[in-house]
Scaffold this motif. Structure first.
Motif, PDB file in Angstrom:
ATOM      1  N   SER A   1      14.299 -28.264 -12.042  1.00  0.00           N
ATOM      2  CA  SER A   1      14.582 -27.054 -11.272  1.00  0.00           C
ATOM      3  C   SER A   1      13.361 -26.698 -10.441  1.00  0.00           C
ATOM      4  O   SER A   1      12.225 -26.994 -10.829  1.00  0.00           O
ATOM      5  N   TRP A   2      13.634 -26.088  -9.300  1.00  0.00           N
ATOM      6  CA  TRP A   2      12.580 -25.754  -8.346  1.00  0.00           C
ATOM      7  C   TRP A   2      12.779 -24.351  -7.814  1.00  0.00           C
ATOM      8  O   TRP A   2      13.896 -23.823  -7.798  1.00  0.00           O
ATOM      9  N   GLN A   3      11.692 -23.769  -7.355  1.00  0.00           N
ATOM     10  CA  GLN A   3      11.768 -22.662  -6.428  1.00  0.00           C
ATOM     11  C   GLN A   3      11.443 -23.243  -5.055  1.00  0.00           C
ATOM     12  O   GLN A   3      10.431 -23.921  -4.880  1.00  0.00           O
ATOM     13  N   LEU A   4      12.299 -22.991  -4.087  1.00  0.00           N
ATOM     14  CA  LEU A   4      12.090 -23.486  -2.732  1.00  0.00           C
ATOM     15  C   LEU A   4      11.770 -22.296  -1.830  1.00  0.00           C
ATOM     16  O   LEU A   4      12.613 -21.427  -1.613  1.00  0.00           O
ATOM     17  N   TRP A   5      10.536 -22.240  -1.349  1.00  0.00           N
ATOM     18  CA  TRP A   5      10.067 -21.189  -0.445  1.00  0.00           C
ATOM     19  C   TRP A   5      10.044 -21.796   0.957  1.00  0.00           C
ATOM     20  O   TRP A   5       9.050 -22.410   1.364  1.00  0.00           O
ATOM     21  N   PRO A   6      11.114 -21.644   1.753  1.00  0.00           N
ATOM     22  CA  PRO A   6      11.228 -22.394   3.004  1.00  0.00           C
ATOM     23  C   PRO A   6      10.356 -21.886   4.140  1.00  0.00           C
ATOM     24  O   PRO A   6      10.135 -22.610   5.104  1.00  0.00           O
TER      25      PRO A   6
ATOM     26  N   PHE B   1      12.795 -16.988  -1.587  1.00  0.00           N
ATOM     27  CA  PHE B   1      12.959 -18.346  -2.085  1.00  0.00           C
ATOM     28  C   PHE B   1      14.362 -18.531  -2.620  1.00  0.00           C
ATOM     29  O   PHE B   1      15.092 -17.558  -2.875  1.00  0.00           O
ATOM     30  N   SER B   2      14.752 -19.777  -2.757  1.00  0.00           N
ATOM     31  CA  SER B   2      16.004 -20.122  -3.411  1.00  0.00           C
ATOM     32  C   SER B   2      15.695 -20.896  -4.689  1.00  0.00           C
ATOM     33  O   SER B   2      14.624 -21.482  -4.835  1.00  0.00           O
ATOM     34  N   ILE B   3      16.647 -20.869  -5.613  1.00  0.00           N
ATOM     35  CA  ILE B   3      16.552 -21.658  -6.836  1.00  0.00           C
ATOM     36  C   ILE B   3      17.398 -22.911  -6.651  1.00  0.00           C
ATOM     37  O   ILE B   3      18.586 -22.838  -6.331  1.00  0.00           O
ATOM     38  N   VAL B   4      16.774 -24.078  -6.816  1.00  0.00           N
ATOM     39  CA  VAL B   4      17.459 -25.359  -6.684  1.00  0.00           C
ATOM     40  C   VAL B   4      17.454 -26.041  -8.046  1.00  0.00           C
ATOM     41  O   VAL B   4      16.427 -26.073  -8.727  1.00  0.00           O
TER      42      VAL B   4
ATOM     43  N   ALA C   1      28.191 -37.207 -12.925  1.00  0.00           N
ATOM     44  CA  ALA C   1      27.859 -36.754 -11.575  1.00  0.00           C
ATOM     45  C   ALA C   1      26.510 -36.060 -11.604  1.00  0.00           C
ATOM     46  O   ALA C   1      26.169 -35.355 -12.563  1.00  0.00           O
ATOM     47  N   LEU C   2      25.747 -36.287 -10.536  1.00  0.00           N
ATOM     48  CA  LEU C   2      24.522 -35.530 -10.323  1.00  0.00           C
ATOM     49  C   LEU C   2      24.846 -34.409  -9.353  1.00  0.00           C
ATOM     50  O   LEU C   2      25.352 -34.652  -8.250  1.00  0.00           O
ATOM     51  N   ALA C   3      24.570 -33.191  -9.755  1.00  0.00           N
ATOM     52  CA  ALA C   3      24.787 -32.022  -8.901  1.00  0.00           C
ATOM     53  C   ALA C   3      23.444 -31.415  -8.538  1.00  0.00           C
ATOM     54  O   ALA C   3      22.664 -31.042  -9.424  1.00  0.00           O
ATOM     55  N   LEU C   4      23.164 -31.338  -7.240  1.00  0.00           N
ATOM     56  CA  LEU C   4      21.999 -30.632  -6.723  1.00  0.00           C
ATOM     57  C   LEU C   4      22.508 -29.347  -6.110  1.00  0.00           C
ATOM     58  O   LEU C   4      23.342 -29.380  -5.195  1.00  0.00           O
ATOM     59  N   SER C   5      22.034 -28.216  -6.584  1.00  0.00           N
ATOM     60  CA  SER C   5      22.636 -26.954  -6.158  1.00  0.00           C
ATOM     61  C   SER C   5      21.596 -25.915  -5.782  1.00  0.00           C
ATOM     62  O   SER C   5      20.494 -25.884  -6.327  1.00  0.00           O
ATOM     63  N   ILE C   6      21.984 -25.090  -4.824  1.00  0.00           N
ATOM     64  CA  ILE C   6      21.248 -23.872  -4.502  1.00  0.00           C
ATOM     65  C   ILE C   6      22.023 -22.713  -5.109  1.00  0.00           C
ATOM     66  O   ILE C   6      23.197 -22.517  -4.810  1.00  0.00           O
ATOM     67  N   ASP C   7      21.375 -21.972  -5.990  1.00  0.00           N
ATOM     68  CA  ASP C   7      22.032 -20.822  -6.613  1.00  0.00           C
ATOM     69  C   ASP C   7      22.508 -19.825  -5.559  1.00  0.00           C
ATOM     70  O   ASP C   7      21.900 -19.714  -4.484  1.00  0.00           O
ATOM     71  N   PRO C   8      23.568 -19.079  -5.865  1.00  0.00           N
ATOM     72  CA  PRO C   8      24.029 -18.061  -4.914  1.00  0.00           C
ATOM     73  C   PRO C   8      22.905 -17.118  -4.505  1.00  0.00           C
ATOM     74  O   PRO C   8      22.192 -16.576  -5.351  1.00  0.00           O
ATOM     75  N   THR C   9      22.750 -16.946  -3.207  1.00  0.00           N
ATOM     76  CA  THR C   9      21.725 -16.062  -2.662  1.00  0.00           C
ATOM     77  C   THR C   9      22.141 -15.669  -1.254  1.00  0.00           C
ATOM     78  O   THR C   9      23.209 -16.057  -0.778  1.00  0.00           O
ATOM     79  N   VAL C  10      21.313 -14.921  -0.569  1.00  0.00           N
ATOM     80  CA  VAL C  10      21.610 -14.492   0.791  1.00  0.00           C
ATOM     81  C   VAL C  10      21.882 -15.715   1.667  1.00  0.00           C
ATOM     82  O   VAL C  10      21.150 -16.717   1.594  1.00  0.00           O
ATOM     83  N   ALA C  11      22.937 -15.653   2.477  1.00  0.00           N
ATOM     84  CA  ALA C  11      23.356 -16.815   3.258  1.00  0.00           C
ATOM     85  C   ALA C  11      22.235 -17.361   4.127  1.00  0.00           C
ATOM     86  O   ALA C  11      22.087 -18.579   4.279  1.00  0.00           O
TER      87      ALA C  11
ATOM     88  N   SER D   1      17.158 -23.162   3.484  1.00  0.00           N
ATOM     89  CA  SER D   1      16.865 -24.140   2.434  1.00  0.00           C
ATOM     90  C   SER D   1      17.603 -25.459   2.636  1.00  0.00           C
ATOM     91  O   SER D   1      17.223 -26.481   2.043  1.00  0.00           O
ATOM     92  N   ALA D   2      18.639 -25.449   3.463  1.00  0.00           N
ATOM     93  CA  ALA D   2      19.514 -26.612   3.596  1.00  0.00           C
ATOM     94  C   ALA D   2      18.789 -27.886   4.011  1.00  0.00           C
ATOM     95  O   ALA D   2      18.989 -28.941   3.386  1.00  0.00           O
TER      96      ALA D   2
END
Length: 203
Positions: free
Chosen positions: A71-76, A82-85, A145-155, A161-162
């Motif tokens: 798991s990561w915090q992504l500060w773009p 930040f988003s949680i990935v 399956a491997l799932a890489l996800s961005i937790d729900p957050t502001v669009a 983060s995309a």
């Protein structure tokens, strides 16, 4: 399930902060990450951020879950957001029907993982009474399956983060418990929605 899987991941995009596993040295990680963000923010750093950023980092740590393989915090951006990935291995049968859930689905290709799907959707955060967005990149071999996800957050944060998430997906190596490399199969019966990074679904 994830305990015997092995994963290595990297990204050329800036802003990735790999979170320690549950039970790790959180205080040291917060201190090190604050120093890294201070350097990344440069002239934008101020006394308010000196107080706010450690609290934000800890809030991200508090969202870790035992099922996370990584798991990561992504500060773009050089901004306090930040988003949680998350990276998780799940049984193929556990993947939801993304279309039925109102998500937009497009095919993607990872150099290391093979073919997969990109899923984006708008959701409602009931606890905050606010609209949010999420994103999932799923790679399925028919059994796991491997799932890489961005937790729900502001669009807007998901949009920012995309590019980094897509870059990460092309640089992940996943090893099965038996030591063989994971490789996804082409998605079966894929119905393609509008192309591109689309935040589809119900608001």
């Amino acid at each position: 399930m994830t305990a015997t899987w092995r994963i290595s991941a990297s990204s050329a995009a800036p802003g990735w902060l790999g979170m320690p596993p549950l039970g790790g040295d959180d205080a040291a990680w917060v201190a090190e990450s604050t120093t890294a963000l201070r350097a990344a923010f440069g002239e934008r750093w101020n006394d308010e951020l000196d107080r706010a950023v450690p609290a934000l980092l800890q809030a991200g740590l508090d969202r870790r879950e035992a099922d996370d393989l990584l798991s990561w915090q992504l500060w773009p951006l050089a901004l306090p957001l930040f988003s949680i990935v998350r990276a998780r291995v799940v049984g193929s049968a556990a993947l939801p029907d993304f279309h039925a859930a109102g998500a937009a689905v497009q095919p993607i290709e990872s150099a290391s993982l093979g073919p997969g799907v990109q899923v984006t959707a708008r959701v409602r955060l009931e606890e905050a009474d606010a609209s949010a967005a999420l994103a999932v990149l799923a790679f399925d071999d028919g059994e796991h399956a491997l799932a890489l996800s961005i937790d729900p957050t502001v669009a807007e944060v998901v949009d920012l983060s995309a590019p980094a998430l897509l870059d990460l997906a092309g640089r992940i190596d996943l090893e099965r418990p038996d030591g063989s490399a994971f490789r996804a199969a082409p998605p079966a019966g894929l119905v393609v929605d509008e192309p591109g990074w689309s935040l589809g679904g119900a608001a």
